[in-house]
Design an enzyme around this catalytic site. Structure first.
Site, PDB file in Angstrom:
ATOM      1  CB  CYS A 159      -0.940  -0.004   1.194  1.00 27.60           C
ATOM      2  SG  CYS A 159      -1.902  -1.511   1.307  1.00 27.60           S
ATOM      3  CG  HIS A 186      -3.420   3.102   2.399  1.00 23.58           C
ATOM      4  ND1 HIS A 186      -4.062   2.791   1.226  1.00 23.58           N
ATOM      5  CD2 HIS A 186      -3.337   1.939   3.105  1.00 23.58           C
ATOM      6  CE1 HIS A 186      -4.342   1.504   1.212  1.00 23.58           C
ATOM      7  NE2 HIS A 186      -3.919   0.969   2.341  1.00 23.58           N
ATOM      8  CG  ASN A 241      -6.793  -1.053   1.409  1.00 20.25           C
ATOM      9  OD1 ASN A 241      -6.059  -0.747   0.477  1.00 20.25           O
ATOM     10  ND2 ASN A 241      -6.328  -1.507   2.565  1.00 20.25           N
TER      11      ASN A 241
HETATM   12  N1  COA Z   1     -18.693  -8.631   9.164  1.00 25.26           N
HETATM   13  C1  COA Z   1     -19.189  -8.862  10.404  1.00 25.26           C
HETATM   14  N2  COA Z   1     -18.433  -9.155  11.462  1.00 25.26           N
HETATM   15  C2  COA Z   1     -17.105  -9.251  11.262  1.00 25.26           C
HETATM   16  C3  COA Z   1     -16.514  -9.037  10.005  1.00 25.26           C
HETATM   17  C4  COA Z   1     -17.370  -8.720   8.927  1.00 25.26           C
HETATM   18  N3  COA Z   1     -16.903  -8.491   7.679  1.00 25.26           N
HETATM   19  N4  COA Z   1     -15.177  -9.193  10.108  1.00 25.26           N
HETATM   20  C5  COA Z   1     -14.931  -9.486  11.395  1.00 25.26           C
HETATM   21  N5  COA Z   1     -16.101  -9.523  12.091  1.00 25.26           N
HETATM   22  C6  COA Z   1     -16.293  -9.807  13.502  1.00 25.26           C
HETATM   23  C7  COA Z   1     -15.192 -10.642  14.095  1.00 25.26           C
HETATM   24  O1  COA Z   1     -15.428 -12.001  13.876  1.00 25.26           O
HETATM   25  C8  COA Z   1     -15.295 -10.264  15.554  1.00 25.26           C
HETATM   26  O2  COA Z   1     -16.359 -10.966  16.125  1.00 25.26           O
HETATM   27  P1  COA Z   1     -16.278 -11.488  17.642  1.00 25.26           P
HETATM   28  O3  COA Z   1     -16.154 -10.255  18.469  1.00 25.26           O
HETATM   29  O4  COA Z   1     -17.565 -12.213  17.806  1.00 25.26           O
HETATM   30  O5  COA Z   1     -15.065 -12.352  17.697  1.00 25.26           O
HETATM   31  C9  COA Z   1     -15.692  -8.779  15.514  1.00 25.26           C
HETATM   32  O6  COA Z   1     -16.265  -8.574  14.213  1.00 25.26           O
HETATM   33  C10 COA Z   1     -14.537  -7.836  15.729  1.00 25.26           C
HETATM   34  O7  COA Z   1     -13.447  -8.283  14.908  1.00 25.26           O
HETATM   35  P2  COA Z   1     -12.101  -7.465  14.818  1.00 25.26           P
HETATM   36  O8  COA Z   1     -11.137  -8.171  13.943  1.00 25.26           O
HETATM   37  O9  COA Z   1     -11.690  -7.128  16.211  1.00 25.26           O
HETATM   38  O10 COA Z   1     -12.645  -6.162  14.078  1.00 25.26           O
HETATM   39  P3  COA Z   1     -11.958  -4.764  13.947  1.00 25.26           P
HETATM   40  O11 COA Z   1     -12.797  -3.746  14.576  1.00 25.26           O
HETATM   41  O12 COA Z   1     -10.494  -4.792  14.280  1.00 25.26           O
HETATM   42  O13 COA Z   1     -12.092  -4.531  12.375  1.00 25.26           O
HETATM   43  C11 COA Z   1     -10.689  -4.570  10.418  1.00 25.26           C
HETATM   44  C12 COA Z   1     -11.409  -5.383  11.492  1.00 25.26           C
HETATM   45  C13 COA Z   1      -9.917  -5.490   9.521  1.00 25.26           C
HETATM   46  C14 COA Z   1     -11.728  -3.801   9.621  1.00 25.26           C
HETATM   47  C15 COA Z   1      -9.729  -3.552  11.115  1.00 25.26           C
HETATM   48  O14 COA Z   1      -8.951  -4.227  12.072  1.00 25.26           O
HETATM   49  C16 COA Z   1      -8.834  -2.829  10.153  1.00 25.26           C
HETATM   50  O15 COA Z   1      -9.270  -2.015   9.363  1.00 25.26           O
HETATM   51  N6  COA Z   1      -7.501  -3.043  10.248  1.00 25.26           N
HETATM   52  C17 COA Z   1      -6.548  -2.353   9.437  1.00 25.26           C
HETATM   53  C18 COA Z   1      -6.574  -2.800   8.033  1.00 25.26           C
HETATM   54  C19 COA Z   1      -5.579  -2.009   7.213  1.00 25.26           C
HETATM   55  O16 COA Z   1      -5.212  -0.918   7.554  1.00 25.26           O
HETATM   56  N7  COA Z   1      -5.098  -2.541   6.149  1.00 25.26           N
HETATM   57  C20 COA Z   1      -4.132  -1.779   5.391  1.00 25.26           C
HETATM   58  C21 COA Z   1      -3.070  -2.567   4.934  1.00 25.26           C
HETATM   59  S1  COA Z   1      -3.621  -3.596   3.602  1.00 25.26           S
END
Ligand code: COA
Length: 317
Positions: A110, A244, A274
């Site tokens: 990215c 980004h 993204n």
């Molecule tokens: N829909 C519904 N629920 C979802 C889901 C989806 N698409 N994806 C994950 N969940 C659930 C998980 O299973 C978890 O459930 P649980 O609490 O019952 O275990 C809950 O939502 C929270 O999951 P978590 O991984 O803690 O979510 P988060 O708030 O961290 O969001 C991302 C996940 C990936 C969106 C977030 O961490 C993120 O944006 N990270 C950075 C990504 C990034 O910057 N990438 C750039 C480089 S490529």
């Protein structure tokens, strides 16, 4: 002497995929994706390769810059999803726009476009070239696991480009790498070697979302502070921040921690998701097309992602 930006362009493929469409494919909802990520819709390519999209963004940037293929002295493209490793995306662009200059790709996920831009600056400063076409282009739909709700709701396809030339407007920059695959990994094709003894990898994006999130917020803040200081300006003098587009909550945190108002952060993640290396040049091109960029404006660009990597720079528009 450094560079100035002559023109920008961007392109997304026509097919759109809404959150409701995704909810038909995996266990997710429009509400979760909108609130936790900030994406409403993304574009996915059915037939166009990363280089096809790159060509369209490049031609737009060249038209705006008022340069033709003969005027381009170097093409540098960033992509983690080239359709062919050889030719490179930049090589395909060279062929399709009818240029004859050297062309090569850089790969830094990215952060790739800002690595490519920094490389372009080095060539220009050395006096080796005058006009450089810098591109970020991705067909991430190819490497997304469409059964994994942790990742498939985040990404989209697209391309962004800029034509840069000798000038005095690149005030400061940094590029950063912390090699390792614990947080983010995209395995390459293993092939069918009968001698291959490693564990076969799943050929999809693996991401530890929360660790990536923490890295992203801390690096945007640290990097923008660093390049601002190097440019000899204050955070208050920044007119636009183009980061980004990975998660709207990352942008919210960065805005608060830097004390730069949210209105100064350009946001288009809701429309495109993204798009990795295409994200920053697409956002810059869309901001430019909106007419909000005025000559003399101070623009902070910042990116982060796989590698792990990050990059930032300050440009005077
Ligand atoms: N829909 C519904 N629920 C979802 C889901 C989806 N698409 N994806 C994950 N969940 C659930 C998980 O299973 C978890 O459930 P649980 O609490 O019952 O275990 C809950 O939502 C929270 O999951 P978590 O991984 O803690 O979510 P988060 O708030 O961290 O969001 C991302 C996940 C990936 C969106 C977030 O961490 C993120 O944006 N990270 C950075 C990504 C990034 O910057 N990438 C750039 C480089 S490529």
């Amino acid at each position: 002497m450094s560079i100035k930006v002559l023109g920008t362009g961007y392109y997304v493929p026509p097919k759109t995929l809404t959150n409701d469409d995704l909810a038909q494919m995996v266990d997710t909802s429009d509400e979760w994706i909108t609130q936790r990520v900030g994406v409403s819709v993304r574009h996915v390519s059915e037939t166009e390769t990363a280089s096809d999209m790159a060509v369209k963004a490049a031609l737009q940037a060249m038209e705006q810059a008022g340069v033709s293929a003969e005027d381009i002295d170097l093409i540098i493209s960033a992509s983690i999803t080239p359709e062919t490793l050889c030719p490179t995306v930049a090589g395909w662009v060279q062929k399709h726009i009818g240029a004859s200059c050297p062309a090569f790709d850089v790969s830094s996920a990215c952060s790739g476009f800002l690595f490519a831009l920094d490389t372009a600056v080095s060539y220009i400063v050395r006096g080796k070239v005058k006009n450089v076409l810098v591109i970020g282009a991705e067909r991430l739909s190819k490497i997304v696991d469409w059964t994994d709700r942790n990742t498939c709701v985040i990404f989209g396809d697209g391309a962004g480009a800029a034509v840069v030339t000798a000038g005095d407007n690149y005030l400061s920059s940094l590029i950063y790498t912390a090699g390792g695959d614990e947080v983010l990994k995209i395995p390459s094709h293993a092939g069918n070697s009968p001698f291959y003894k490693n564990e076969p990898d799943r050929p999809y994006i693996f991401m530890d979302g929360q660790e990536t999130f923490k890295f992203a917020v801390s690096k945007i803040v640290k990097d923008i502070k660093e390049v601002t200081e190097e440019a000899g300006i204050t955070l208050g003098q920044i007119d636009h921040v183009v980061t980004h587009q990975a998660n709207i909550r990352i942008i919210d945190y960065a805005s608060k921690r830097l004390g730069i108002s949210k209105e100064k952060f350009f946001v288009n993640i809701d429309k495109y998701g993204n798009t990795s290396a295409a994200s920053v040049p697409m956002a810059l091109a869309e901001l430019n097309a909106s007419g909000r960029l005025k000559r003399g404006d101070i623009v902070a660009l910042s990116a982060f992602g796989g590698g792990l990597s990050s990059a930032a720079c300050i440009i005077k528009w």
